[in-house]
Design an enzyme around this catalytic site. Structure first.
Site, PDB file in Angstrom:
ATOM      1  N   HIS A 129       4.417   3.044  10.722  1.00  0.00           N
ATOM      2  CA  HIS A 129       4.077   2.995   9.308  1.00  0.00           C
ATOM      3  C   HIS A 129       3.403   4.311   8.911  1.00  0.00           C
ATOM      4  CE1 HIS A 129       4.938  -1.286   9.467  1.00  0.00           C
ATOM      5  NE2 HIS A 129       4.870  -1.308   8.143  1.00  0.00           N
ATOM      6  N   SER A 168       5.130  -2.964   3.078  1.00  0.00           N
ATOM      7  CA  SER A 168       4.041  -2.333   3.818  1.00  0.00           C
ATOM      8  C   SER A 168       4.109  -0.812   3.794  1.00  0.00           C
ATOM      9  CB  SER A 168       4.047  -2.821   5.273  1.00  0.00           C
ATOM     10  OG  SER A 168       5.305  -2.565   5.877  1.00  0.00           O
TER      11      SER A 168
END
Length: 249
Positions: free
Chosen positions: A227, A6
């Site tokens: 992220h 990711s």
């Protein structure tokens, strides 16, 4: 060609990549897409949220084949961002922000088990080398770039709410080890190392100009917690393009 988890896929960064599996969380504005656009390359992006080194090498993920099977030997550039899920890096940081009683649940407690974590950190170094060797074997004419993780946490001494100081210190230790092992794997296998972690130290998630996001609940249309954000993906793309151009000139 882009391989990875990711941290390369870019979950939550709009728009989503066309035809990407929903679970992949793959953005059309992740750094592989941005690099391909700027260098005029055809892109095959098989990055997938939750991927481990095993999912690159030999284990299917949610019905998709191992990522390495997408290589056919015609590639000129391959980027790889992987390793954090092997050691539970982001899941540990996410769990650290939850109420204390949740940490007694067995799956969460395992994320903080020192023996399990230290064994995983030892094993991921060899796993990264296996990835480097395997990619070069499948794509012998390609430049293979290991791209490490953007910085999530500030340096010691700065507050990181809702994480405790000890949990933040553990996160830094894992991040520093992953960074070092990624560089070693690149050197040991004849690949290159794009140092996203080093370049982003002052752009951690708690900074004034963050390239990553803080802990929290996932929210539709927003980058996933802990992220890269859109600015972070652009910054990583800049680093990759700079490195490719610097060696090619």
């Amino acid at each position: 060609m882009a391989l990875g988890s990711s941290m390369a896929a870019g979950p939550g960064i709009r728009p989503s990549a066309a035809d990407a599996p929903f679970r992949a969380g793959r953005s059309a504005r992740n750094y592989p897409h941005l690099v391909a656009d700027r260098l005029g390359l055809d892109l095959t992006d098989v990055t997938y949220s939750g991927a481990t080194t095993a999912n690159i090498l030999d284990e299917p993920q949610h019905g998709t084949p191992p990522q390495i099977e997408a290589l056919d030997g015609t590639e000129t550039l391959v980027t790889v961002t992987i390793g954090g899920n092997d050691v539970g890096y982001v899941p540990m940081l996410m769990a650290a922000g939850l109420p204390r009683f949740v940490r007694w649940l067995p799956p969460v407690r395992e994320l903080f088990d020192a023996t399990t974590r230290d064994r995983a950190l030892v094993e991921v170094g060899e796993s990264l080398r296996r990835v480097g060797r395997a990619v070069l074997e499948r794509a012998p004419h390609a430049r293979v770039l290991f791209v490490d993780y953007l910085a999530l946490l500030p340096p010691p001494g700065e507050p990181v709410p809702p994480l405790s100081g000890s949990d933040a210190a553990l996160g830094r230790r894992i991040a520093d080890t992953l960074e070092r092992l990624t560089g070693q794997a690149a050197a040991d296998t004849g690949c290159e190392w794009v140092r996203a972690a080093q370049a982003s130290r002052s752009h951690h998630a708690w900074s004034a100009v963050p390239w990553t996001t803080r802990p929290g609940l996932p929210w539709p249309g927003r980058p996933a917690p802990l992220h890269p954000n859109a600015a972070g993906m652009r910054a990583v793309a800049d680093l990759v393009v700079e490195q490719v151009g610097a060696v090619s000139d």
